[in-house]
Write an enzyme that holds these catalytic residues in place. Structure first.
Site, PDB file in Angstrom:
ATOM      1  N   HIS A 190      41.010  61.346  10.177  1.00 35.75           N
ATOM      2  CA  HIS A 190      39.829  60.749   9.524  1.00 35.75           C
ATOM      3  C   HIS A 190      40.075  59.300   9.122  1.00 35.75           C
ATOM      4  CE1 HIS A 190      37.580  64.566   9.223  1.00 35.75           C
ATOM      5  NE2 HIS A 190      38.774  65.106   9.083  1.00 35.75           N
ATOM      6  N   ASN A 226      33.049  68.992   6.943  1.00 39.66           N
ATOM      7  CA  ASN A 226      32.817  68.410   8.271  1.00 39.66           C
ATOM      8  C   ASN A 226      31.340  68.583   8.638  1.00 39.66           C
ATOM      9  OD1 ASN A 226      35.350  67.436   9.047  1.00 39.66           O
ATOM     10  ND2 ASN A 226      36.027  69.436   9.747  1.00 39.66           N
ATOM     11  N   TYR A 239      45.978  67.667   0.686  1.00 38.18           N
ATOM     12  CA  TYR A 239      45.157  66.464   0.450  1.00 38.18           C
ATOM     13  C   TYR A 239      45.722  65.616  -0.682  1.00 38.18           C
ATOM     14  CZ  TYR A 239      41.751  67.573   3.959  1.00 38.18           C
ATOM     15  OH  TYR A 239      41.164  67.792   5.173  1.00 38.18           O
TER      16      TYR A 239
END
Ligand code: NDP
Length: 500
Positions: free
Chosen positions: A57, A130, A340
């Site tokens: 990303h 997404n 993350y």
């Protein structure tokens, strides 16, 4: 760019700078001197302008806006930001492509990231989703291999369709996501014209302690619009930043894009014998079983003022869950809880959550302290717990983690529980046979044939044909004929009779 009243240049310490044009030299022909601090500071800072780009990303953009509750959903969640019709919560959204690096063309075939940070009055709630309701895998141990297959070859540094198809066809659980990716939804016209999904199954709890499994769907109010493969390719050359530009210009024109949040809600006990494993990230919950329930609307109406500070340094994490919301036994989701936050610690730094784009709009009372770029401090607050000096104390009632029972199970490496209609290809086949229009289906065939014709070896092409035959026998036949590699008839017939 705006014309400004002209201030005097300064160093980063605020001292008036001597010149924008000339470095300090020994006469007009002599060397530059090291004590030209202004020049040295410019060079040093320039060398440090980049933080590492996101491994996935990397190319994206974002916008600010708000979420507004439109329907009463207190029956399944006590989350404060969803507690009252009309309540608004500030949001920052970031859209992205997955595989390409910074500077990669926006419009090429890829899933798109749809990451949201809700600055709620109970702390930040992040949905890092997404534009697809499913994903390529159901176990996080495959994620790194999957991404390597979508990135670049180690020797030439080139991307490789052979590597992509080899990974996908040897990982049959990818079929549902690859079907969506190879349909025209893999090349959205703009970020404004695509849906967003939390994709995973999450949980919610209401004030009475009743737990539910939920899925988040953001439906575009602009309508779905896609490029065909050739339009997407042409736009990649014409304007590699097309999606970034489209979002920014639409907001500047005051055409604030909007999405409806609709959720699917499953009573907690129904998960055990639902026809699909409801925690499998490669599956949807069919709408006829769990209809979409309207919840609210997301509006993006303000562009970032500083792209680097607000978009590049934005750090989203699915670990950011507020009271009333929670996880599920989806293994990919559980792994993302770790990964993350970890990547932002590496990419931005240990105090990335102190940056304005990431900081919650509520006070932070944590015992984590110091480290690079610490900005906030806690005055004379105690730095340890427990303490006798009035430092923060956890509120046991508010902080209850939503859980589920795993009694009697042993630690081991297990496949997912198969529920009665679970397999790798069924829902992909439903999409092909029952949802896609004839034109969508024809584009799916030509998209696959085009992609798998481009430097894909013959053995991998055979795997491609077998893979699509498993999704749908007729589709497999068409793709086989398009690639000039039809499956041997006994194999194709066996698959066709299995699908009947
Ligand atoms: P429905 O028959 O009730 O609705 C079809 C869904 O498919 C709609 O949500 C529609 O989204 C979406 N869709 C249409 N074209 C495509 C495409 N090219 N790629 C991906 N999604 C598309 O669906 P069911 O719930 O009975 O599920 C049937 C199939 O629909 C599933 O196997 C799955 O592939 C797909 N789907 C299901 C979703 C779900 O959560 N149940 C969500 C998205 C897709 P839209 O409203 O945007 O047109």
């Amino acid at each position: 760019m705006k014309k400004l009243t002209v201030p005097s240049t300064t160093t980063d310490s605020g001292i008036l700078a001597p010149s924008d044009e000339y470095s300090l030299t020994v006469g007009p022909t002599g060397p530059i001197v090291l004590h030209d601090h202004y020049l040295v500071q410019k060079m040093q800072h320039f060398n440090r302008e980049r933080v590492p780009e996101r491994v996935v990303h990397a190319k994206g953009s974002g916008a600010h806006g708000f979420f507004e509750v439109t329907d009463d959903v207190r029956w399944f969640t006590k989350a404060s930001f969803l507690a009252k019709v009309g309540k608004r919560t500030p949001v920052f959204a970031r859209f992205s492509a997955v595989a390409g690096e910074q500077g990669y063309p926006d419009t090429l075939r890829d899933p798109r990231g749809f990451a949201l940070k809700f600055y709620t009055d109970q702390g930040n709630f992040d949905l890092v989703g997404n534009n697809t309701p499913v994903f390529f895998m159901r176990d996080p141990s495959k994620f790194q291999d999957f991404i390597h297959s979508q990135k670049r070859l180690p020797d030439t540094g080139l991307r490789s369709n052979d590597m992509q198809w080899d990974y996908w066809t040897l990982s049959p659980e990818s079929a549902h996501q690859v079907t969506i990716l190879m349909s025209d939804r893999g090349t959205p016209r703009s970020w404004r014209h695509m849906n967003g999904f939390g994709s995973h199954t999450f949980s919610c709890v209401n004030d009475g302690g009743e737990r539910y499994w939920v899925k988040y769907h953001f439906k575009t109010a602009q309508g779905i619009e896609n490029f065909t493969a050739s339009e997407a390719m042409a736009m990649a050359g014409e304007d590699p930043d097309f999606h970034r530009r489209d979002l920014s210009e639409a907001i500047a024109r005051r055409e604030a894009p909007e999405w409806r949040l609709e959720m699917q809600v499953m009573p907690f006990a129904e998960a055990a014998d639902y026809r699909f494993n409801p925690f499998d990230l490669t599956k949807v919950w069919p709408h006829q079983d769990y209809p979409l329930i309207p919840v609210g609307r997301l509006v993006l109406d303000r562009n970032p003022a500083n792209f680097f500070a607000e978009v590049e340094q934005a750090g989203f994490s699915p670990a950011n869950l507020v009271p009333g919301t929670g996880l599920s036994p989806d293994r990919v989701l559980m792994a993302r809880i770790f990964s993350y936050h970890d990547t932002h610690l590496h990419r931005i730094g240990p105090n990335y959550e102190q940056l304005p784009i990431n900081a919650p709009k509520v006070p932070v009372h944590s015992y984590n302290k110091e480290g690079a770029m610490t900005y906030h401090h806690a005055d004379a607050q105690p730095v340890y717990a427990p303490n006798s000096y009035g430092g923060p104390v956890a509120d046991g009632a508010a902080g209850v983690d939503l859980g589920w029972s795993v009694e009697g199970q042993e630690i081991g490496r297990y496949a997912y529980d198969l529920h009665r209609e679970d397999d790798d290809f069924g829902q992909a086949g439903t999409l092909v046979r029952d949802v896609l229009s004839a034109a969508d289906r024809a584009h799916l065939v030509s998209n696959v044939v085009g992609h798998a014709s481009d430097q894909v070896s013959s053995p991998v092409q055979d795997q491609v044909v077998a893979y699509w035959t498993n999704v749908d026998a007729e589709l497999g036949r068409e793709i086989g004929s398009g690639l000039g590699r039809p499956l041997p008839s006994p194999v194709a017939n066996a698959v066709a009779s299995h699908q009947r």
